[in-house]
Design a protein around this motif. Structure first.
Motif, PDB file in Angstrom:
ATOM      1  N   ILE A   5       0.879  -1.167   0.000  1.00 14.00           N
ATOM      2  CA  ILE A   5       0.000   0.000   0.000  1.00 14.00           C
ATOM      3  C   ILE A   5       0.918   1.219   0.000  1.00 14.00           C
ATOM      4  CG2 ILE A   5      -0.302  -0.024   2.513  1.00 14.00           C
ATOM      5  CD1 ILE A   5      -3.186   1.108   1.880  1.00 14.00           C
ATOM      6  N   LEU A  26      -2.662   0.583  -4.335  1.00 13.36           N
ATOM      7  CA  LEU A  26      -2.185  -0.780  -4.110  1.00 13.36           C
ATOM      8  C   LEU A  26      -1.243  -1.124  -5.244  1.00 13.36           C
ATOM      9  CD1 LEU A  26      -5.326  -2.800  -3.005  1.00 13.36           C
ATOM     10  CD2 LEU A  26      -3.391  -2.103  -1.620  1.00 13.36           C
ATOM     11  N   GLU A  35     -10.487  -3.588  -0.357  1.00 13.16           N
ATOM     12  CA  GLU A  35      -9.354  -3.170   0.455  1.00 13.16           C
ATOM     13  C   GLU A  35      -9.869  -2.522   1.740  1.00 13.16           C
ATOM     14  OE1 GLU A  35      -9.804  -1.490  -2.755  1.00 13.16           O
ATOM     15  OE2 GLU A  35      -9.065  -3.360  -3.563  1.00 13.16           O
ATOM     16  N   PHE A  37      -7.974  -0.325   4.793  1.00  4.70           N
ATOM     17  CA  PHE A  37      -6.693   0.196   5.229  1.00  4.70           C
ATOM     18  C   PHE A  37      -6.872   1.390   6.143  1.00  4.70           C
ATOM     19  CE2 PHE A  37      -7.670   1.875   1.043  1.00  4.70           C
ATOM     20  CZ  PHE A  37      -7.588   3.238   1.244  1.00  4.70           C
ATOM     21  N   ALA A 108      -3.277  -2.536   6.453  1.00  2.00           N
ATOM     22  CA  ALA A 108      -3.766  -2.812   5.111  1.00  2.00           C
ATOM     23  C   ALA A 108      -4.182  -4.278   4.999  1.00  2.00           C
ATOM     24  CB  ALA A 108      -2.706  -2.490   4.070  1.00  2.00           C
ATOM     25  N   SER A 110      -6.407  -6.831   2.124  1.00  2.00           N
ATOM     26  CA  SER A 110      -6.992  -6.926   0.786  1.00  2.00           C
ATOM     27  C   SER A 110      -7.697  -8.259   0.617  1.00  2.00           C
ATOM     28  CB  SER A 110      -5.902  -6.796  -0.284  1.00  2.00           C
ATOM     29  OG  SER A 110      -5.340  -5.517  -0.259  1.00  2.00           O
ATOM     30  N   TYR A 124       3.860  -1.269   4.118  1.00  2.00           N
ATOM     31  CA  TYR A 124       3.007  -0.109   4.376  1.00  2.00           C
ATOM     32  C   TYR A 124       3.901   1.106   4.148  1.00  2.00           C
ATOM     33  CZ  TYR A 124       0.130  -3.304   7.307  1.00  2.00           C
ATOM     34  OH  TYR A 124      -0.631  -4.329   7.806  1.00  2.00           O
TER      35      TYR A 124
END
Length: 161
Positions: A5, A26, A35, A37, A108, A110, A124
């Protein structure tokens, strides 16, 4: 390459009281459709103004001003599955105090259509911006006159010394 991310802020320098956008993307993923985050920012230097959705992606919560913003984003159909480096939302800020500050990804997660997973903390990313006083009258230096112009016409925040 591992799923990442990313935060991208342009420009590198911004004037006090000016607005800017942090693009959240992303990278290094395949067939991602949702996602979740969290972004952290310095409330002393930045005022959170909200977000701008990107075509093909929907924000399913309304991040509020706090010392962070949590976003839940989903693709709008198969056409918008993330298979390459993709900006999924744009967070909007206003510079409110002079200094260097960052917008940082702190969480994060996904999901594709079969499973969900956490991104590794090393992936990150963050970006910084330098908030500086602006030479409004173009004299070559920032002076008290510039601050007075800012205060009178643009309602900028006063500098902290």
């Amino acid at each position: 390459m591992k799923p990442t991310i990313d935060v991208a802020i342009a420009p590198e320098n911004i004037g006090l009281g000016k607005e800017f956008t942090a693009d959240i993307s992303l990278k290094n993923v395949k067939k991602i459709y949702a996602e979740d985050f969290e972004m952290k920012y310095d409330k002393e230097h930045l005022q959170y103004l909200g977000f701008e959705e990107v075509t093909g992606y929907k924000v399913y919560n309304k991040p509020i001003e706090q010392n962070g913003a949590v976003c839940l984003v989903a693709s709008l159909g198969e056409k918008y599955g993330i298979n390459e480096d993709t900006v999924v939302v744009k967070l909007k800020f206003k510079a409110k105090a002079k200094g260097i500050t960052i917008v940082d990804a702190t969480k994060a997660r996904s999901a594709d259509t079969e499973e969900e997973y956490d991104l590794e903390k090393d992936n990150y990313l963050e970006d910084s911006v330098i908030i500086e006083a602006t030479d409004v009258n173009k004299s070559g230096t920032y002076t008290l006159v510039d601050l007075a112009i800012d205060a009178r016409y643009f309602k900028y925040f006063a500098l902290r010394c």
